[in-house]
Design a protein around this motif. Structure first.
Motif: not given
Lengths: 353, 353
Positions: A162, A269, A271, A273-274, A293, A295-300, A302
């Motif tokens: 979210r 932003l 809940t 990741g961003y 870019l 970034v979330n629960q699984e990784g980064q 680009r």
């Protein structure tokens, strides 16, 4: 690394030659070329151009073969073949032009800021409601930015959960050679109304809110005493109607050492990741613009968005005009972003220089 | 590329063994190790530790050889050799501990947030004014970050002209295993008081302002219903007393895919350029943390601040205690940042989850 995402297919033209005819009226801002490029890229046919400055009209006619230079705006409004009137006139003149187009039975498509006063906002709301005609807005920093579009597709796919907040930085280079109206707030509307409008639209879009409240805003002319009408800084904090927040800073302080007009960023932003969009440059690298870019629960990850999304807004807008739908952007959304821009501008604390 | 800057020399220890003796009282937050590392690195001698939890006291004594475990706080306060009492107790207990140290004739050095209520603020102001003793604060995200220190040196050297705005992002990972007080706003003070205090301090420091007004602030618990006392989001907009502005967002939403506790950033806009500090990570790269990006009239530059500045704050603080000066940080500044944190927290709009 993130899961492999499958993005939307690149958009194809939605009409053939002559099936959707538009005209350009008022070319004060170079955005008119972005608007016309987008429309013609989606299959629309540019038929007419009118500008009080014949040289400017000629420049447009040269870029889009087959375009005729009208002798007046009225000549365009009188042509029943014209479905849509596009305008990037001086900001304060966009609503009058668009309203005349609407009263002539056409749809309007104006550069942002689409209007500069609450009276214009009311008039546009009244006319669009009464006639069913469209007052579409070119919020180019989202609808004409593949990075911004890719970010939207990532959000749709749940990549960051979210959306809780959208923060935008819209620095610009003032440079030299700007026309006088850039320095007259009555004509450009103030910095939050003008370049800020992009960002209120992005807050609404990415959070999915239908409106919001300006909780604080400021404007200043910190360092351009020679042009007292310029607001070289503005910012606003927003609480959206779904509980998310937004913040925007816009300014005219892009330093000479940057190779592009501004280091535009959007930070989203969620809940889970961003996302950071580095729209025009990724400072300190050779990546170029269009960087997304994640970034979330699984990784980064680009993403270089260049060539990944195209610009579906324009074909959707054409179909909306033909089919009387609201796929590209709802009228409410386009005008709510404008209203928030006006409210932020109107209520801004003027900072000491 | 920017001109080559000459930065401050790395700081040396300012005292020899036994010349400046301190004790640690209250180790609830691991920051106590950062505080003690900083002090001992600058030459201070840790003599005592006291904590209600003997295991925690033992852990501290093990790390700093020669430290004795006191049987009570009073045993420390009764030792005339102790000049400074350092504390990273539960946030709401820091002021009581510091005030007892001050009344015992010692200086206090507390973790941020240094206090959690306006009554504590008044009591600290009164006691420091009356006694001349110090209530120093460990705003570690600036004084214990080489990137933050390097940015300050660049600003001092005029690299971006006059500072107009400081924007901070302080995301953190909540994770598991936090003690109960992290979830009780009466003890941690609320997210803007707690982790936000770092950022109000940075706004004051980099802009050179002596105070400011909170124009908007929000807090929320968006996604942690199982810990209702946690505020997982907060933000604040600030107008500083010199006409500059500040904005901060803090949150507990660092996703699992990030290798560090948070993507802390500080963006500093000046009239002649801007600085971006990427404190702990430079997402999408292998650069690591401690990155300072400078864009100004002359070009772009990336500094890896690791090893470039050391941490001059601690030696300055020791000298301030010995010489009764205010080089490390003035008392007014330390408490003004705390006051702004309280004001932002107290006036925050509570967003719907």
């Amino acid at each position: 690394m993130s899961r492999p995402y499958t993005f939307d297919p690149l958009p194809d033209p939605v009409v053939g030659p002559g099936e959707f005819v538009f005209a350009a009226v008022g070319l004060d801002h170079g955005h008119i070329f972005g608007m016309a490029d987008g429309l013609t890229g989606a299959g629309a046919t540019a038929k007419w151009v009118y500008d009080a400055d014949p040289a400017r009209a000629a420049q447009f006619a040269e870029r889009y073969p087959g375009v005729r230079i009208a002798s007046s705006e009225q000549e365009i409004l009188d042509d029943p073949e014209v479905r849509l009137v596009a305008s990037a006139a001086i900001a304060s003149e966009r609503a009058p032009i668009g309203l005349r187009a609407i009263e002539a039975g056409k749809d309007a498509f104006v550069d942002k800021a689409p209007l500069t006063t609450f009276a214009q906002l009311e008039a546009v709301r009244e006319a669009t409601a009464r006639t069913g005609r469209k007052y579409a807005v070119y919020y180019g920093e989202r609808v004409h930015s593949e990075a911004a579009i890719l970010a939207g597709q990532l959000i749709e796919r749940g990549a960051i959960g979210r959306v809780l907040q959208v923060v935008c930085f819209g620095p610009h280079r003032i440079g030299g050679g700007r026309p006088d109206w850039f320095y007259d707030p009555a004509q450009y509307g103030g910095i939050l109304c003008d370049i800020g409008s992009h960002n209120f639209e992005q807050m609404l879009h990415y959070t999915g809110a239908s409106g919001g409240r300006i909780t604080a805003s400021t404007v200043a002319n910190y360092a351009h005493a020679e042009t007292p009408g310029l607001q070289d800084f503005g910012d606003a904090h927003v609480v959206l109607d779904n509980g998310a927040t937004g913040y925007v800073r816009v300014d005219w302080f892009t330093p000479d050492g940057l190779e592009v007009f501004g280091d535009g960023r959007t930070l989203i932003l969620g809940t889970d990741g961003y996302i950071e969009i580095r729209k025009y440059v990724d400072i300190g690298t050779d990546n170029g613009g269009g960087q997304v870019l994640l970034v979330n629960q699984e990784g980064q990850h680009r993403f270089d968005a260049n060539g990944m999304t195209g610009f579906p807004f324009f074909g959707q807008l054409i179909r909306d005009c033909l089919d009387r739908t609201e796929t590209a952007m709802t009228q409410d959304h386009a005008l709510k972003a404008a209203e928030m821009s006006l409210q932020a501008q109107d209520g801004a604390l003027v900072l000491a220089p």
